[in-house]
Design a protein around this motif. Structure first.
Motif, mmCIF file in Angstrom:
data_model
loop_
_atom_site.group_PDB
_atom_site.id
_atom_site.type_symbol
_atom_site.label_atom_id
_atom_site.label_comp_id
_atom_site.label_asym_id
_atom_site.label_seq_id
_atom_site.Cartn_x
_atom_site.Cartn_y
_atom_site.Cartn_z
ATOM 1 N N PHE A 15 33.414 -23.989 14.001
ATOM 2 C CA PHE A 15 33.011 -22.595 13.843
ATOM 3 C C PHE A 15 34.107 -21.714 13.249
ATOM 4 O O PHE A 15 33.866 -20.564 12.900
ATOM 5 C CB PHE A 15 32.552 -22.014 15.183
ATOM 6 N N GLY A 16 35.302 -22.238 13.129
ATOM 7 C CA GLY A 16 36.382 -21.480 12.503
ATOM 8 C C GLY A 16 36.947 -20.370 13.360
ATOM 9 O O GLY A 16 37.392 -19.346 12.840
ATOM 10 N N ILE A 17 36.942 -20.559 14.680
ATOM 11 C CA ILE A 17 37.446 -19.529 15.584
ATOM 12 C C ILE A 17 38.559 -20.120 16.452
ATOM 13 O O ILE A 17 38.589 -21.317 16.710
ATOM 14 C CB ILE A 17 36.330 -18.977 16.486
ATOM 15 N N GLY A 18 39.471 -19.250 16.873
ATOM 16 C CA GLY A 18 40.537 -19.706 17.750
ATOM 17 C C GLY A 18 41.366 -20.835 17.181
ATOM 18 O O GLY A 18 41.809 -21.711 17.918
ATOM 19 N N ALA A 53 45.240 -25.305 17.131
ATOM 20 C CA ALA A 53 46.394 -25.954 16.499
ATOM 21 C C ALA A 53 47.455 -26.313 17.532
ATOM 22 O O ALA A 53 48.009 -27.421 17.516
ATOM 23 C CB ALA A 53 46.981 -25.043 15.426
ATOM 24 N N VAL A 54 47.730 -25.390 18.448
ATOM 25 C CA VAL A 54 48.755 -25.641 19.469
ATOM 26 C C VAL A 54 48.306 -26.738 20.433
ATOM 27 O O VAL A 54 49.034 -27.710 20.688
ATOM 28 C CB VAL A 54 49.090 -24.351 20.238
ATOM 29 N N ALA A 81 37.938 -12.399 14.439
ATOM 30 C CA ALA A 81 39.160 -11.594 14.378
ATOM 31 C C ALA A 81 38.895 -10.115 14.647
ATOM 32 O O ALA A 81 39.807 -9.387 15.041
ATOM 33 C CB ALA A 81 39.822 -11.762 13.014
ATOM 34 N N LYS A 82 37.653 -9.664 14.466
ATOM 35 C CA LYS A 82 37.325 -8.258 14.671
ATOM 36 C C LYS A 82 36.967 -7.934 16.117
ATOM 37 O O LYS A 82 36.843 -6.753 16.463
ATOM 38 C CB LYS A 82 36.153 -7.862 13.765
ATOM 39 N N LEU A 83 36.796 -8.961 16.940
ATOM 40 C CA LEU A 83 36.495 -8.699 18.349
ATOM 41 C C LEU A 83 37.664 -7.953 18.993
ATOM 42 O O LEU A 83 38.826 -8.264 18.723
ATOM 43 C CB LEU A 83 36.249 -10.017 19.086
ATOM 44 N N ASN A 130 45.007 -9.300 20.811
ATOM 45 C CA ASN A 130 45.806 -10.507 21.074
ATOM 46 C C ASN A 130 45.685 -11.441 19.883
ATOM 47 O O ASN A 130 44.813 -12.313 19.850
ATOM 48 C CB ASN A 130 45.320 -11.195 22.352
ATOM 49 N N ARG A 131 46.565 -11.261 18.904
ATOM 50 C CA ARG A 131 46.429 -11.971 17.637
ATOM 51 C C ARG A 131 46.597 -13.481 17.776
ATOM 52 O O ARG A 131 46.195 -14.231 16.886
ATOM 53 C CB ARG A 131 47.466 -11.439 16.638
ATOM 54 N N TRP A 132 47.170 -13.935 18.891
ATOM 55 C CA TRP A 132 47.330 -15.371 19.078
ATOM 56 C C TRP A 132 45.986 -16.051 19.319
ATOM 57 O O TRP A 132 45.874 -17.289 19.259
ATOM 58 C CB TRP A 132 48.261 -15.666 20.253
ATOM 59 N N LEU A 133 44.946 -15.250 19.558
ATOM 60 C CA LEU A 133 43.606 -15.807 19.753
ATOM 61 C C LEU A 133 42.871 -16.078 18.445
ATOM 62 O O LEU A 133 41.791 -16.655 18.448
ATOM 63 C CB LEU A 133 42.763 -14.852 20.599
#
Length: 202
Positions: free
Chosen positions: A119-122, A127-128, A190-192, A198-201
């Motif tokens: 879905f291209g989220i998180g 990645a981590v 990203a707009k949520l 919290n940009r790390w999300l």
């Protein structure tokens, strides 16, 4: 003169400047074709993780027979970790094999990473967590060793880089290039408000 579209790494169009085919594009830009390629790669890699989860859960008869499926009482980690025969963490992995917390952590990781990629989220979290998972599996196979603890050939083909490292680098590349913004829900995600704070999300 022929032109090609360029995009910022976050999926935006950072400039209206036209770039010729022969002119190299420098800076924080990525070509339209590259974003589509990364999107395809993202989805395929996500299917790889999601399939591993489904096969281990339901036992489709590929890597996991039905009798050893998670829903039938099988352990997703016991077979792999109990057969570790190389490396300094051999005893540790044997102790973890079949533990409920290890099974749940592994399976939730496979499912979460698979869904995030598809879905291209998180993608940063994927990645981590995916990199940590791959490094753990790399340590379990310990390609540095030529022989197992029993003195048999380890069958390692490369002492440093194996497919786990390639998967990890792929996950990192997808996160760094905002691959979820193309053919995914990355932009909406990203707009949520929570993600925006919290940009790390992302």
């Amino acid at each position: 003169m022929a032109t090609r579209d360029i995009k910022g790494l976050d999926g935006s169009l950072p400039t209206a400047e036209r770039t010729t085919k022969t002119e190299p594009a420098f800076g924080r830009i990525i070509t339209e074709r590259a974003t589509k390629f990364l999107a395809v790669f993202r989805v395929l890699l996500g299917v790889e993780f999601l399939w591993a989860f489904l096969d281990k859960t339901f036992g489709f008869g590929y890597a996991t027979p039905a009798a050893r499926a998670w829903i039938n009482g099988g352990s997703p980690t016991k077979g792999f970790l109990s057969n570790v025969a190389v490396g300094p963490l051999e005893g540790t992995f044997h102790a973890w094999a079949g533990a409920a917390w290890a099974d749940w952590l592994f399976m939730v990781g496979l499912l979460g990473i698979g869904i995030a990629l598809i879905f291209g989220i998180g993608l940063r979290i994927a990645a981590v967590s995916g990199t940590l998972m791959m490094l753990g599996m790399w340590a379990a196979e310990w390609p540095l060793a030529k022989f197992t603890s029993a003195g048999e050939p380890s069958m390692s083909t490369n002492p440093i880089v194996d497919y786990h490292i390639i998967y990890a680098l792929g996950l990192i590349a997808l996160a760094l290039t905002y691959a979820g913004h193309t053919w995914g829900l990355g932009k909406l995600w990203a707009k949520l408000p929570l993600v925006h704070r919290n940009r790390w999300l992302i």
